[in-house]
Design a protein around this motif. Structure first.
Motif, PDB file in Angstrom:
ATOM      1  N   ASN A  40      14.688  48.493  98.250  1.00  0.00           N
ATOM      2  CA  ASN A  40      15.390  48.472  99.526  1.00  0.00           C
ATOM      3  C   ASN A  40      15.012  47.218 100.311  1.00  0.00           C
ATOM      4  N   PRO A  41      15.796  46.874 101.341  1.00  0.00           N
ATOM      5  CA  PRO A  41      15.435  45.700 102.154  1.00  0.00           C
ATOM      6  C   PRO A  41      14.002  45.772 102.678  1.00  0.00           C
ATOM      7  N   LEU A  42      13.540  46.984 102.988  1.00  0.00           N
ATOM      8  CA  LEU A  42      12.175  47.130 103.493  1.00  0.00           C
ATOM      9  C   LEU A  42      11.143  46.530 102.539  1.00  0.00           C
ATOM     10  N   PRO A 127      17.017  57.976  98.046  1.00  0.00           N
ATOM     11  CA  PRO A 127      16.258  58.563  99.157  1.00  0.00           C
ATOM     12  C   PRO A 127      16.260  57.770 100.468  1.00  0.00           C
ATOM     13  N   MET A 128      15.824  56.527 100.464  1.00  0.00           N
ATOM     14  CA  MET A 128      15.683  55.819 101.736  1.00  0.00           C
ATOM     15  C   MET A 128      17.035  55.546 102.378  1.00  0.00           C
ATOM     16  N   ALA A 129      17.969  55.044 101.599  1.00  0.00           N
ATOM     17  CA  ALA A 129      19.302  54.770 102.142  1.00  0.00           C
ATOM     18  C   ALA A 129      19.972  56.070 102.572  1.00  0.00           C
ATOM     19  N   HIS A 152      30.179  50.367 109.270  1.00  0.00           N
ATOM     20  CA  HIS A 152      30.129  48.946 108.914  1.00  0.00           C
ATOM     21  C   HIS A 152      29.312  48.766 107.635  1.00  0.00           C
ATOM     22  N   ALA A 153      29.570  47.657 106.930  1.00  0.00           N
ATOM     23  CA  ALA A 153      28.892  47.397 105.650  1.00  0.00           C
ATOM     24  C   ALA A 153      28.961  48.651 104.791  1.00  0.00           C
ATOM     25  N   ALA A 154      30.181  49.206 104.701  1.00  0.00           N
ATOM     26  CA  ALA A 154      30.368  50.529 104.095  1.00  0.00           C
ATOM     27  C   ALA A 154      30.036  50.562 102.607  1.00  0.00           C
ATOM     28  N   GLY A 156      27.480  48.911 101.376  1.00  0.00           N
ATOM     29  CA  GLY A 156      26.050  48.626 101.253  1.00  0.00           C
ATOM     30  C   GLY A 156      25.249  49.880 100.938  1.00  0.00           C
ATOM     31  N   GLY A 157      23.942  49.699 100.792  1.00  0.00           N
ATOM     32  CA  GLY A 157      23.075  50.824 100.435  1.00  0.00           C
ATOM     33  C   GLY A 157      23.203  51.984 101.401  1.00  0.00           C
ATOM     34  N   VAL A 158      23.028  51.738 102.693  1.00  0.00           N
ATOM     35  CA  VAL A 158      23.141  52.798 103.696  1.00  0.00           C
ATOM     36  C   VAL A 158      24.601  53.187 103.881  1.00  0.00           C
ATOM     37  N   GLY A 159      25.468  52.173 103.948  1.00  0.00           N
ATOM     38  CA  GLY A 159      26.879  52.416 104.244  1.00  0.00           C
ATOM     39  C   GLY A 159      27.558  53.349 103.254  1.00  0.00           C
ATOM     40  N   HIS A 160      27.326  53.146 101.963  1.00  0.00           N
ATOM     41  CA  HIS A 160      28.066  53.969 100.991  1.00  0.00           C
ATOM     42  C   HIS A 160      27.556  55.405 100.973  1.00  0.00           C
ATOM     43  N   GLY A 175      35.949  52.240 107.026  1.00  0.00           N
ATOM     44  CA  GLY A 175      34.861  51.436 106.467  1.00  0.00           C
ATOM     45  C   GLY A 175      35.194  49.961 106.495  1.00  0.00           C
ATOM     46  N   THR A 176      34.194  49.125 106.862  1.00  0.00           N
ATOM     47  CA  THR A 176      34.376  47.677 106.782  1.00  0.00           C
ATOM     48  C   THR A 176      33.599  47.141 105.581  1.00  0.00           C
ATOM     49  N   ALA A 177      34.220  46.203 104.873  1.00  0.00           N
ATOM     50  CA  ALA A 177      33.581  45.584 103.708  1.00  0.00           C
ATOM     51  C   ALA A 177      34.443  44.422 103.260  1.00  0.00           C
ATOM     52  N   ASN A 195      38.937  44.775 105.955  1.00  0.00           N
ATOM     53  CA  ASN A 195      38.279  43.622 105.330  1.00  0.00           C
ATOM     54  C   ASN A 195      37.719  42.751 106.455  1.00  0.00           C
ATOM     55  N   TYR A 196      36.421  42.850 106.676  1.00  0.00           N
ATOM     56  CA  TYR A 196      35.829  42.185 107.844  1.00  0.00           C
ATOM     57  C   TYR A 196      35.884  40.664 107.739  1.00  0.00           C
ATOM     58  N   ARG A 197      36.142  40.160 106.533  1.00  0.00           N
ATOM     59  CA  ARG A 197      36.206  38.710 106.369  1.00  0.00           C
ATOM     60  C   ARG A 197      37.545  38.155 106.845  1.00  0.00           C
ATOM     61  N   LYS A 198      38.555  39.026 106.893  1.00  0.00           N
ATOM     62  CA  LYS A 198      39.895  38.559 107.280  1.00  0.00           C
ATOM     63  C   LYS A 198      40.378  39.163 108.587  1.00  0.00           C
ATOM     64  N   THR A 214      24.903  48.762 110.345  1.00  0.00           N
ATOM     65  CA  THR A 214      23.695  48.173 109.747  1.00  0.00           C
ATOM     66  C   THR A 214      23.801  46.654 109.724  1.00  0.00           C
ATOM     67  N   VAL A 215      24.781  46.109 110.447  1.00  0.00           N
ATOM     68  CA  VAL A 215      24.972  44.651 110.474  1.00  0.00           C
ATOM     69  C   VAL A 215      24.328  44.049 111.729  1.00  0.00           C
ATOM     70  N   GLY A 216      24.670  44.622 112.897  1.00  0.00           N
ATOM     71  CA  GLY A 216      24.064  44.174 114.149  1.00  0.00           C
ATOM     72  C   GLY A 216      24.722  42.928 114.722  1.00  0.00           C
TER      73      GLY A 216
HETATM   74  N1  LIG Z   1      18.716  50.438 102.440  1.00  0.00           N
HETATM   75  C1  LIG Z   1      17.950  51.172 103.225  1.00  0.00           C
HETATM   76  O1  LIG Z   1      17.351  52.164 102.790  1.00  0.00           O
HETATM   77  C2  LIG Z   1      17.799  50.843 104.693  1.00  0.00           C
HETATM   78  C3  LIG Z   1      17.098  51.722 105.514  1.00  0.00           C
HETATM   79  C4  LIG Z   1      16.955  51.415 106.868  1.00  0.00           C
HETATM   80  C5  LIG Z   1      17.490  50.231 107.362  1.00  0.00           C
HETATM   81  N2  LIG Z   1      18.147  49.392 106.529  1.00  0.00           N
HETATM   82  C6  LIG Z   1      18.703  48.135 107.102  1.00  0.00           C
HETATM   83  O2  LIG Z   1      20.115  48.207 107.086  1.00  0.00           O
HETATM   84  C7  LIG Z   1      20.653  46.904 106.831  1.00  0.00           C
HETATM   85  C8  LIG Z   1      21.582  46.993 105.637  1.00  0.00           C
HETATM   86  O3  LIG Z   1      20.840  47.460 104.519  1.00  0.00           O
HETATM   87  P1  LIG Z   1      21.589  47.954 103.206  1.00  0.00           P
HETATM   88  O4  LIG Z   1      20.550  48.281 102.192  1.00  0.00           O
HETATM   89  O5  LIG Z   1      22.592  49.004 103.554  1.00  0.00           O
HETATM   90  O6  LIG Z   1      22.314  46.586 102.836  1.00  0.00           O
HETATM   91  P2  LIG Z   1      23.028  46.043 101.540  1.00  0.00           P
HETATM   92  O7  LIG Z   1      23.135  47.093 100.480  1.00  0.00           O
HETATM   93  O8  LIG Z   1      22.370  44.762 101.222  1.00  0.00           O
HETATM   94  O9  LIG Z   1      24.502  45.771 102.087  1.00  0.00           O
HETATM   95  C9  LIG Z   1      24.757  44.760 102.982  1.00  0.00           C
HETATM   96  C10 LIG Z   1      26.268  44.570 103.054  1.00  0.00           C
HETATM   97  O10 LIG Z   1      26.597  44.193 104.368  1.00  0.00           O
HETATM   98  C11 LIG Z   1      27.929  43.778 104.328  1.00  0.00           C
HETATM   99  N3  LIG Z   1      28.198  42.907 105.475  1.00  0.00           N
HETATM  100  C12 LIG Z   1      27.634  41.727 105.771  1.00  0.00           C
HETATM  101  N4  LIG Z   1      28.145  41.250 106.931  1.00  0.00           N
HETATM  102  C13 LIG Z   1      29.043  42.184 107.365  1.00  0.00           C
HETATM  103  C14 LIG Z   1      29.914  42.262 108.487  1.00  0.00           C
HETATM  104  N5  LIG Z   1      29.970  41.287 109.407  1.00  0.00           N
HETATM  105  N6  LIG Z   1      30.692  43.369 108.633  1.00  0.00           N
HETATM  106  C15 LIG Z   1      30.662  44.354 107.711  1.00  0.00           C
HETATM  107  N7  LIG Z   1      29.863  44.330 106.608  1.00  0.00           N
HETATM  108  C16 LIG Z   1      29.074  43.250 106.451  1.00  0.00           C
HETATM  109  C17 LIG Z   1      28.157  43.125 102.968  1.00  0.00           C
HETATM  110  O11 LIG Z   1      29.232  43.835 102.410  1.00  0.00           O
HETATM  111  P3  LIG Z   1      30.302  43.226 101.376  1.00  0.00           P
HETATM  112  O12 LIG Z   1      29.533  43.060 100.090  1.00  0.00           O
HETATM  113  O13 LIG Z   1      31.365  44.275 101.280  1.00  0.00           O
HETATM  114  O14 LIG Z   1      30.769  41.919 101.959  1.00  0.00           O
HETATM  115  C18 LIG Z   1      26.850  43.439 102.249  1.00  0.00           C
HETATM  116  O15 LIG Z   1      27.051  43.819 100.915  1.00  0.00           O
HETATM  117  C19 LIG Z   1      19.445  45.969 106.619  1.00  0.00           C
HETATM  118  O16 LIG Z   1      19.189  45.298 107.838  1.00  0.00           O
HETATM  119  C20 LIG Z   1      18.321  46.920 106.272  1.00  0.00           C
HETATM  120  O17 LIG Z   1      17.063  46.390 106.655  1.00  0.00           O
HETATM  121  C21 LIG Z   1      18.345  49.662 105.214  1.00  0.00           C
END
Ligand SMILES: NC(=O)c1ccc[n+]([C@@H]2O[C@H](COP(=O)([O-])OP(=O)(O)OC[C@H]3O[C@@H](n4cnc5c(N)ncnc54)[C@H](OP(=O)(O)O)[C@@H]3O)[C@@H](O)[C@H]2O)c1
Length: 229
Positions: A40-42, A127-129, A152-154, A156-160, A175-177, A195-198, A214-216
């Motif tokens: 995980n990012p942590l 678990p964590m996500a 947002h970031a739907a 991603g690990g947390v998003g999905h 969902g944005t992605a 599609n957040y890029r467009k 989870t983008v901020g």
């Molecule tokens: N994973 C965990 O267990 C966990 C727990 C607590 C906190 N966090 C925090 O949550 C954040 C995300 O973690 P993650 O593990 O879910 O990340 P991740 O799996 O790395 O997914 C990140 C995704 O964010 C998307 N993204 C980037 N910019 C965006 C925007 N402007 N709008 C919408 N989507 C955007 C991208 O999606 P596309 O590929 O579709 O472009 C990218 O794949 C991090 O800061 C992390 O520290 C994570």
């Protein structure tokens, strides 16, 4: 046993493959033979020393919280699990860790039976996500059936995980992605895709009851404008 250990908080290049003592369970602990560990990012945030509250952790230190494996040994006070059980969970956070190893000790409240529908690889990614998504939707967000939720970031690990929980609750899920993730997200329960890029999501989405962000940054500020009071 073998473990991947962090020698100093300078980044993932400071990880090395080491021989370390195999852990023994305390009274209320069990030892899991790890089949898979989640990343995980942590993990990299701590490896790089970005999170100061964990900097004091004794080095060398074995990272990793998410684990899936088989119970190898149980402490004398453990009755909920037995040797040979397939389990998954998240070890001691903050502190602790230890999942990047052949064996890890956990307490019974840190694990659950591994769903038989999931492989160890899949279960270790959950678990964590999953807990983060669950907390955001239900403990912080009080999500209920019929509400509108923007994730947002739907993909991603947390998003999905949030998408699947919310869809299962009967919420309307936006969902944005990136474009490449649209089919995946629709398959796991997204009703509306942005599609957040467009596109600017606030131009495409009506007011929502809850936003999981989870983008901020400006995504958070723009999200507040479409959140129902
Ligand atoms: N994973 C965990 O267990 C966990 C727990 C607590 C906190 N966090 C925090 O949550 C954040 C995300 O973690 P993650 O593990 O879910 O990340 P991740 O799996 O790395 O997914 C990140 C995704 O964010 C998307 N993204 C980037 N910019 C965006 C925007 N402007 N709008 C919408 N989507 C955007 C991208 O999606 P596309 O590929 O579709 O472009 C990218 O794949 C991090 O800061 C992390 O520290 C994570």
């Amino acid at each position: 046993m073998k473990a991947i250990q962090l020698q100093e908080t300078s980044g993932i290049d400071a990880l090395s493959y080491e021989e370390v003592p195999r852990p023994e369970p305390e009274e209320n602990e069990l030892v899991i033979r790890a089949h898979a560990a989640g990343v995980n990012p942590l993990d990299w945030l701590i490896c790089r020393g970005v999170l100061p509250h964990l900097r004091d952790t004794e080095l060398p230190w074995t990272p990793g919280w998410d684990v899936s494996g088989i119970v190898e040994a149980v402490g004398s006070g453990v009755s909920e699990f037995a040797t040979g059980d397939a389990v998954c969970g998240m070890a001691r956070l903050p502190g602790g860790g230890g999942a990047y190893a052949e064996y890890i000790t956990v307490t019974t409240d840190e694990i659950t039976a591994k769903p038989s529908s999931l492989s160890h690889l899949e279960a270790a990614g959950m678990p964590m996500a999953g807990q983060t998504a669950f907390h955001a939707l239900y403990e912080a967000g009080n999500l209920s059936q019929g509400q509108d939720v923007l994730v947002h970031a739907a993909a991603g690990g947390v998003g999905h995980m949030a998408v699947q929980f919310a869809a299962n609750t009967g919420a309307h899920v936006v969902g944005t992605a990136s474009e490449r993730n649209e089919a995946f997200l629709r398959d796991i329960g997204v009703d509306e895709f942005v599609n957040y890029r467009k596109e600017q999501f606030e131009d495409e989405v009506n007011e929502v009851d809850l936003v999981v962000d989870t983008v901020g940054g400006d995504v958070l500020e723009r999200s507040v404008k479409i959140a129902r009071p």
